[in-house]
Write an enzyme that holds these catalytic residues in place. Structure first.
Site, PDB file in Angstrom:
ATOM      1  N   HIS A 261       0.778  -1.309   0.105  1.00 52.39           N
ATOM      2  CA  HIS A 261       0.119  -0.037   0.005  1.00 52.39           C
ATOM      3  C   HIS A 261       0.769   1.139  -0.026  1.00 52.39           C
ATOM      4  CE1 HIS A 261      -3.778   2.303   1.062  1.00 52.39           C
ATOM      5  NE2 HIS A 261      -2.863   3.180   1.655  1.00 52.39           N
ATOM      6  N   GLU A 262       1.837   1.524   0.762  1.00 49.20           N
ATOM      7  CA  GLU A 262       2.645   2.544   1.030  1.00 49.20           C
ATOM      8  C   GLU A 262       3.450   2.790  -0.146  1.00 49.20           C
ATOM      9  OE1 GLU A 262       1.554   4.839   3.213  1.00 49.20           O
ATOM     10  OE2 GLU A 262       0.330   3.280   4.348  1.00 49.20           O
ATOM     11  N   GLU A 291      -4.584   7.952  -3.148  1.00 50.58           N
ATOM     12  CA  GLU A 291      -5.130   6.704  -2.673  1.00 50.58           C
ATOM     13  C   GLU A 291      -5.351   5.572  -3.767  1.00 50.58           C
ATOM     14  OE1 GLU A 291      -4.754   6.072   0.425  1.00 50.58           O
ATOM     15  OE2 GLU A 291      -6.053   4.429   0.908  1.00 50.58           O
TER      16      GLU A 291
HETATM   17 CO    CO Z   1      -3.161   5.159   2.026  1.00 47.62          CO
END
Ligand code: CO
Length: 497
Positions: A261-262, A291
């Protein structure tokens, strides 16, 4: 280049120098700072924030930008920068320096109180700070101005153009389509996932995660990874992008998916035009678009069968005892189990959006004055019962779980859901435009997808809005239906619906 524009560029870069120095102090506060330093750090951050505010709301800067906004000889990227900077400047002018300093002090104090309250599982320790932050944020809504709902002023800071009217429509669709879908899934016997909760040694997890970062083309000459309580990504320029993760020795997924994710966030930051440091064209477009990049890598790539066809053998090699009797198919099913749970960050792709919706509804009610801060734990617990059928037992796993409110970030959560919905729509387009994509992912090669994202999204910076970007990249504005179709197909297979 026009000399007035050159002057604007150097002013913006000076502002960026202060802004990113501040970000470095905040990164340090969450990663390495000894806790005794907290009150000093709070003052250091507040002082710098005051200086930053002074720079970004200086009359000379405003005058310069107003002159440039009438200059028709500018190139299109240059005028887009001026237009966007002037919009930010106008907002900045609405704050007093005193307000900015007070807000920053309250945020630092709030963050420390939240950490303490969460550790001790005692909401009361956070309550006065939370109340203070909400009061300040209400003041901020009034300073900024809004139409229809005070919450719109907060939303706009993260997602320019977003409104409660639009979000109400989207979350209505989430409720209408996902509630019955989750019900269908709950009536089925889900895949076995117990093997994901054995003991996985810290050091080995870290190595596995670092290899995934490398495979996804995270550039370690322009970034690093560390450990923190709450995983996050920050950047000081496109050549210094920092991600953090946390490791749970009894859960194979927690660190792994936070790493992916990061990294998605970091690839976006590393792909922004470095030469446009300090200018809108060198910065991310909006939080939902940010995001979309993390969710695309985490879910559309990282939770796909193709990805694990390549990576599961590597996981078996590092953790032979844990995975020797597990097949790739059962592993894939296990990492995609849909199960209502308490913690947003470890929620599956389907129930995740209820976590977001609950926070969205509570924030809206707070800023409408329908509930107050002291009532939050009860209101929180009730919604978890109503939407997810869960009995919240303690506030650390309930209302205290997320860091955002302690940062004064209200209006932030909806961007998480929007990001997931954009991610699917972008990914479906990439699949159409890159015929070899699925084969690439099966062989651990992500260059082509990254190049596509760089060209279509990263390189644009903030020279247009999210709606226009989505139209240019996918031919349509954001449609929840892309997400819904993707979920139906993927989980229809896993759960044999
Ligand atoms: Co995020």
């Amino acid at each position: 280049m026009n000399s007035l524009y050159q002057q604007y560029v150097s002013e913006m870069q000076k502002i960026a120098d202060v802004k990113y120095t501040l970000a470095l102090l905040q990164w340090d506060q969450e990663v390495y700072m000894p806790s005794g330093s907290a009150p000093y750090r709070a003052t250091q951050i507040a002082t710098l924030a005051g200086i930053l505010h002074g720079f970004s709301s200086a009359d000379e800067l405003g005058g310069l930008m107003k002159k440039l906004s009438d200059d028709h000889s500018l190139q299109s990227k240059e005028s887009a920068n001026i237009k966007e900077s002037l919009r930010n400047y106008t907002d900045q002018k609405k704050y007093t320096t005193d307000f900015v300093i007070e807000m920053n002090k309250s945020v630092s104090a709030g963050f420390n109180a939240w950490q303490n309250a969460k550790t001790k599982n005692d909401f009361k320790l956070f309550l006065p700070h939370l109340q203070k932050l909400i009061d300040l944020k209400r003041k901020e809504c009034d300073l900024l101005g809004y139409e229809h709902h005070p919450y719109n002023a907060l939303l706009n800071q993260f997602e320019p153009g977003a409104t409660t009217t639009q979000l109400d429509v989207i979350f209505e669709e989430v409720k209408e389509k996902l509630v019955p879908f989750i019900q269908l899934i709950r009536n089925k016997k889900g895949p076995d996932d117990h093997f994901l909760n054995q003991h996985f040694e810290k050091a080995k997890q870290w190595d596995f995660g670092m290899n995934i970062l490398k495979q996804l083309n995270f550039d370690f000459t322009s970034g690093r990874q560390d450990i923190s309580t709450h995983p996050f990504t920050t950047n000081f320029n496109a050549k210094d992008v920092r991600v953090t993760t946390r490791i749970n020795e009894n859960d194979f997924c927690e660190m792994l998916f936070s790493c992916i994710h990061e990294t998605g966030h970091a690839l976006y930051e590393q792909g922004l035009p470095a030469e446009d440091y300090g200018l809108p064209s060198g910065e991310y477009l909006s939080l939902a678009i940010h995001e979309s990049q993390s969710r695309l890598w985490e879910n559309n790539v990282g939770r796909s069968k193709n990805f694990w066809e390549y990576n599961f053998p590597a996981a078996q090699k590092i953790f032979p005892d844990q995975f020797k009797t597990v097949s790739m198919e059962s592993f894939y099913n296990a990492i995609n189990v849909v199960k209502p749970s308490f913690i947003r960050t470890s929620a599956d792709e389907v129930t995740y959006h209820f976590h977001v919706m609950i926070r969205y509804e509570l924030e809206k009610e707070l800023f409408q004055g329908k509930i107050n801060a002291a009532e939050l734990p009860d209101a929180w617990n009730k919604k978890y019962k109503d939407y997810l059928g869960l009995e919240v037992k303690n506030d650390s796993e309930g209302v205290l779980q997320d860091v955002h409110w302690s940062h004064g970030s209200f209006g932030y959560f909806p961007t998480y859901s929007l990001g997931s919905f954009y991610a699917v729509q972008f990914y479906e387009t990439a699949k159409k435009e890159l015929p070899g994509l699925e084969e690439d992912i099966k062989s651990g090669n992500h260059q082509q997808l990254l190049a596509w994202l760089r060209k279509n999204i990263h390189s644009k910076g903030r020279t247009l809005n999210a709606d226009d970007l989505c139209k240019i990249v996918t031919g349509e504005t954001l449609k929840f239906d892309y997400f819904y179709q993707y979920i139906m197909k993927k989980y229809g297979n896993i759960y044999q619906l």
